[in-house]
Design an enzyme around this catalytic site. Sequence first.
Site, PDB file in Angstrom:
ATOM      1  N   SER A 150      37.652  37.525  34.177  1.00 58.19           N
ATOM      2  CA  SER A 150      36.661  36.460  34.334  1.00 58.19           C
ATOM      3  C   SER A 150      35.965  36.195  33.012  1.00 58.19           C
ATOM      4  CB  SER A 150      35.657  36.830  35.421  1.00 58.19           C
ATOM      5  OG  SER A 150      34.845  35.716  35.714  1.00 58.19           O
ATOM      6  N   ASN A 151      34.817  35.551  33.044  1.00 62.12           N
ATOM      7  CA  ASN A 151      34.049  35.257  31.829  1.00 62.12           C
ATOM      8  C   ASN A 151      32.565  35.290  32.173  1.00 62.12           C
ATOM      9  OD1 ASN A 151      33.203  32.518  32.729  1.00 62.12           O
ATOM     10  ND2 ASN A 151      35.422  32.237  32.715  1.00 62.12           N
ATOM     11  N   TYR A 152      31.723  35.026  31.174  1.00 62.07           N
ATOM     12  CA  TYR A 152      30.284  35.224  31.353  1.00 62.07           C
ATOM     13  C   TYR A 152      29.560  34.022  31.985  1.00 62.07           C
ATOM     14  CZ  TYR A 152      30.822  39.273  28.316  1.00 62.07           C
ATOM     15  OH  TYR A 152      31.194  40.465  27.786  1.00 62.07           O
ATOM     16  N   SER A 153      30.276  33.021  32.428  1.00 58.68           N
ATOM     17  CA  SER A 153      29.594  31.832  32.956  1.00 58.68           C
ATOM     18  C   SER A 153      28.715  32.197  34.156  1.00 58.68           C
ATOM     19  CB  SER A 153      30.639  30.801  33.395  1.00 58.68           C
ATOM     20  OG  SER A 153      30.005  29.761  34.085  1.00 58.68           O
ATOM     21  N   ALA A 164      33.700  27.228  33.938  1.00 61.43           N
ATOM     22  CA  ALA A 164      34.472  27.922  32.917  1.00 61.43           C
ATOM     23  C   ALA A 164      35.696  28.487  33.628  1.00 61.43           C
ATOM     24  CB  ALA A 164      33.644  29.026  32.296  1.00 61.43           C
TER      25      ALA A 164
END
Length: 407
Positions: free
Chosen positions: A215-218, A285
């Site tokens: 995943s990502n930090y969004s 994102a």
Amino acid sequence: MRSSLFGKNIILGISGSIAAYKACYLIRGLIKKGAEVQVVITESGKHFITPTTLSTLTSKPCISEFFAENDGSWHSHVDLGLWADVMIVAPATASTIGKMANGIADNMLVTTYLSCKAPVYVAPAMDLDMYRHPSTINNIEKLKSYGNTIIEAESGELASHLMGKGRMQEPERIVEILENHFDEQSNVKGPLNGAEVMITAGPTYECIDPVRFISNYSSGKMGMALANVFARKGAHVTVVAGPGVPRPSGPASARIEMVDVVSAQQMFDAVQLHKDKTILVMCAAVADFTPEHCADKKIRREGDQMMLTLTPTKDIAAFVGHHRKGNQTIVGFSLETHNALEHAQEKRNKKQLDMIVMNSLEDEGAGFGGDSNKVTLISNRGNRALPLMSKTDVAEEIVSEIIKLRT
Ligand code: C5P
């Protein structure tokens, strides 16, 4: 014509500032328009104005304790919160704003605020140094992020001559703002009235095995700030939301529908159902790659190396850009670490978007997670670099740019 305030239930929270006397004029103005007003006052508020004055003006007992003094019965902040069509805290001191922002429910005012399902307006009153303190600024930003509306005094020349920012807004103007609030609710007018909007927001999770994902930090905060602004301006908003995206807040949450998804593929599928809406804002994102297989059992630690084969996901923004309908406005985001402008312009062309909102991680305060953002709006109206501002204010700017693009 009857005012839209007629028959409305209003909780007026009063805290301890010299501006508390203005609450009397506020009550009078609201009652004159046919509203019912229930006062909840803090202990220190009572040093500035007496409960007798307030209950005489409102024809209701003025609440400040958790229990009624005469018979010991409990004042239900929950019932009160449900009764209200709107809550206004005026004057709101730095202390009360701090307690509201941080959930310190040690008095009836803050407890009622936390139980209140209705929109909340806050009119700060304090001297300029207190108002400018980072603690106050942060707390006010927090209230905004909860969807509360801050009513600031106009900072005209006269105001700055007197006390400047921090002085409480005049009661007549507050009455007007609350009246506008109900006008808008009953008959939303404006360029976005009834417009259908879809927003993608937040991250996606791409499954590796039953306990792991990519995943990502969004955080989804930017997407939700946009949803709240669109809805407040009368649009019907569908948010296709990745995991962890905050829920709608603010006066127009009823016009926001949440569709929760987890993976990029699920987001793509959900967008298919809403891709004909008039305005599409691709704020999510989305993972660009996903594991080729999601293991059905937890992958065990074995050997020195672990190889994961990733395959590209579908580019949702490019898909809707390439399948656009005549009257659609499609907006994408671009988060860059270098050569931001060049990459963003390239993306706008490639994905066939009307506008790209570019953030650069080179700018402090921009991008994921936080409550602020610094963006450049890129469209055929040119490039507009905005200063660092709260995500709510950025959302306002993006929405008005979209309106301009459509007119
Ligand atoms: O190419 P890049 O991922 O940087 O483009 C960002 C823009 O494209 C954002 O608006 C994002 O929401 C959108 N996007 C998408 N689907 C993907 C990847 C990105 O909608 N799979």
